[in-house]
Design a protein around this motif. Structure first.
Motif, PDB file in Angstrom:
ATOM      1  N   GLN A  32       0.748  -1.137   0.073  1.00 12.82           N
ATOM      2  CA  GLN A  32       0.066  -0.104   0.034  1.00 12.82           C
ATOM      3  C   GLN A  32       0.870   1.160   0.006  1.00 12.82           C
ATOM      4  O   GLN A  32       0.457   2.393  -0.014  1.00 12.82           O
ATOM      5  CB  GLN A  32      -1.091  -0.074   1.179  1.00 12.82           C
ATOM      6  N   TYR A  33       2.127   1.137   0.270  1.00  7.90           N
ATOM      7  CA  TYR A  33       3.003   2.256   0.241  1.00  7.90           C
ATOM      8  C   TYR A  33       4.223   2.068  -0.428  1.00  7.90           C
ATOM      9  O   TYR A  33       5.396   2.180  -0.224  1.00  7.90           O
ATOM     10  CB  TYR A  33       3.398   2.199   1.886  1.00  7.90           C
ATOM     11  N   PRO A  34       4.047   2.048  -1.919  1.00  6.59           N
ATOM     12  CA  PRO A  34       5.055   1.975  -2.631  1.00  6.59           C
ATOM     13  C   PRO A  34       5.991   3.047  -2.736  1.00  6.59           C
ATOM     14  O   PRO A  34       7.205   3.181  -3.252  1.00  6.59           O
ATOM     15  CB  PRO A  34       4.596   1.578  -4.105  1.00  6.59           C
ATOM     16  N   PHE A  35       5.574   4.300  -2.526  1.00  7.68           N
ATOM     17  CA  PHE A  35       6.192   5.657  -2.587  1.00  7.68           C
ATOM     18  C   PHE A  35       6.763   6.019  -1.043  1.00  7.68           C
ATOM     19  O   PHE A  35       7.432   7.061  -1.537  1.00  7.68           O
ATOM     20  CB  PHE A  35       5.386   6.409  -3.306  1.00  7.68           C
ATOM     21  N   ALA A  36       6.308   5.452  -0.261  1.00  3.09           N
ATOM     22  CA  ALA A  36       6.384   5.951   1.087  1.00  3.09           C
ATOM     23  C   ALA A  36       6.671   4.842   2.061  1.00  3.09           C
ATOM     24  O   ALA A  36       5.709   4.859   3.095  1.00  3.09           O
ATOM     25  CB  ALA A  36       5.430   7.093   1.720  1.00  3.09           C
ATOM     26  N   PRO A  37       7.620   3.892   1.746  1.00  4.02           N
ATOM     27  CA  PRO A  37       7.760   2.864   2.712  1.00  4.02           C
ATOM     28  C   PRO A  37       7.823   3.011   4.143  1.00  4.02           C
ATOM     29  O   PRO A  37       7.428   2.181   5.032  1.00  4.02           O
ATOM     30  CB  PRO A  37       8.947   1.879   2.146  1.00  4.02           C
ATOM     31  N   TRP A  38       8.378   4.153   4.554  1.00  2.25           N
ATOM     32  CA  TRP A  38       8.557   4.563   5.904  1.00  2.25           C
ATOM     33  C   TRP A  38       7.141   4.991   6.657  1.00  2.25           C
ATOM     34  O   TRP A  38       7.171   4.995   7.898  1.00  2.25           O
ATOM     35  CB  TRP A  38       9.343   5.911   5.979  1.00  2.25           C
ATOM     36  N   TRP A  39       6.167   4.817   6.022  1.00  2.41           N
ATOM     37  CA  TRP A  39       4.922   5.412   6.399  1.00  2.41           C
ATOM     38  C   TRP A  39       4.085   3.774   6.772  1.00  2.41           C
ATOM     39  O   TRP A  39       2.936   3.966   7.421  1.00  2.41           O
ATOM     40  CB  TRP A  39       3.991   6.009   5.615  1.00  2.41           C
TER      41      TRP A  39
END
Length: 355
Positions: A32-39
């Motif tokens: 669900q977070y391919p552009f913001a894995p830190w989230w």
């Protein structure tokens, strides 16, 4: 805001504790977070997020909700708006299950959620934040009517509260590109004749809509002076206290939509208003501006104590379907009542909505 928001295929309802598994699944899945894995959240963080959502709804009566299929009731994801941390903005959020991607559902939901916030929500700037490379998320926000203002790279962003900019940058690692902020158009209610700049902007919009074939009182090729004279008559109505103009302005102050409410002056019809010249920038078609303008107009009319709204529609333009989707019903039709050109007669349709 509305307790339930329905679209053609979905329903957005308030979240409940029973949605815990959905909330955890959506917010702990790295895909669900391919552009913001830190989230990506832990299970405990996702549960805490849901608790904050429930508390927000309990306090304010609105917030992030669960998107369900109207066909079979299955949960598709989450969407809605909440107050920002500093209470200076509303924040738009949407996240759908991966299996629901690619069907246009995010766009459908976001458009309805933003319109509902404009009509019923707190009078605050409505923002959304996205990763600069997440083009699908940005396109969804833009299709809902928001404009891409810029990246939160330390510079002021037009119309965006400073705390929104600061918070967006603070939540990301320092080494990644700055997030971008999008902003919904701002309603601008005018009860007095326009200043010179606003008058010129509204006239430009009206002429552009006319040339694009919009049903706003003229046909393409109408002299600008004739449109200006019609605009002056609306301003005379405003000066007399019988008309109110509702504009939408983009983050930089440009007028992207406009319409008027008109009263008759009769005490017998004081609870009614007629909408005139509902128009949006042809260069921004597909950006939800018509729906957002009507949301702002309904908000204005309701605040003025209006109970019944009516408007005229030129047949053959398809606009009756647009207004029907906003709750308007046909109250009368004069066959061939509008002569656009010799041999081109259109129905003159009256539609009403109880506010």
């Amino acid at each position: 805001m509305s307790e339930d928001i329905t679209t053609r295929r979905t329903r957005v309802r308030p979240a409940t504790p029973a949605d815990r598994d959905l909330w955890v699944r959506l917010h702990t899945d790295p895909e669900q977070y391919p552009f913001a894995p830190w989230w990506v959240s832990t299970e405990a963080q996702a549960e805490e997020f849901l608790e904050r959502v429930l508390a927000h709804h309990e306090e304010h009566g609105f917030g992030y909700g669960v998107v369900e299929s109207r066909e079979d009731g299955r949960a598709l994801g989450v969407a809605g708006v909440v107050l920002g941390a500093e209470r200076t903005n509303l924040n738009l959020y949407y996240r759908l299950d991966l299996e629901a991607h690619g069907e246009g559902l995010g766009r459908e939901v976001a458009r309805a959620v933003v319109a509902d916030a404009v009509e019923h929500g707190p009078d605050l700037p409505l923002t959304a934040t996205a990763r600069p490379d997440h083009r699908a998320s940005i396109r969804t926000a833009e299709s809902a009517g928001l404009a891409l203002v810029g990246a939160v790279d330390g510079a002021d962003l037009a119309g965006v509260p400073a705390d929104v900019v600061a918070r967006a940058r603070a939540n990301d690692p320092a080494e990644v590109p700055a997030a971008v902020v999008l902003l919904a158009p701002r309603p601008d209610v005018r009860r007095e004749p326009f200043d010179a700049d606003t008058r010129a902007a509204v006239l430009d919009l009206w002429c552009a809509v006319t040339e694009a074939g919009g049903a706003v009182g003229f046909t393409p090729g109408a002299p600008r002076a004739d449109v200006a004279a019609a605009l002056a008559r609306h301003e005379e109505g405003m000066a007399a206290g019988l008309q109110v103009a509702v504009l939408l302005r983009d983050p930089w102050g440009g007028v992207v939509a406009a319409g008027w409410w008109a009263a008759t002056g009769s005490p017998l019809l004081a609870h009614r208003r007629t909408a005139y010249r509902v128009m949006t920038d042809p260069a921004r078609r597909g950006r939800n501006l018509g729906r957002l303008l009507m949301a702002a107009m309904h908000r204005t009319a309701r605040a003025d104590g209006v109970e019944i709204a009516d408007l005229g529609v030129r047949g053959g333009t398809g606009t009756e379907g647009f207004y029907a989707a906003l709750g308007y019903t046909e109250a009368g039709r004069v066959r061939g009542g509008i002569r656009v050109a010799p041999g081109d007669d259109r129905d003159d349709i009256t539609m009403i909505r109880h506010l």
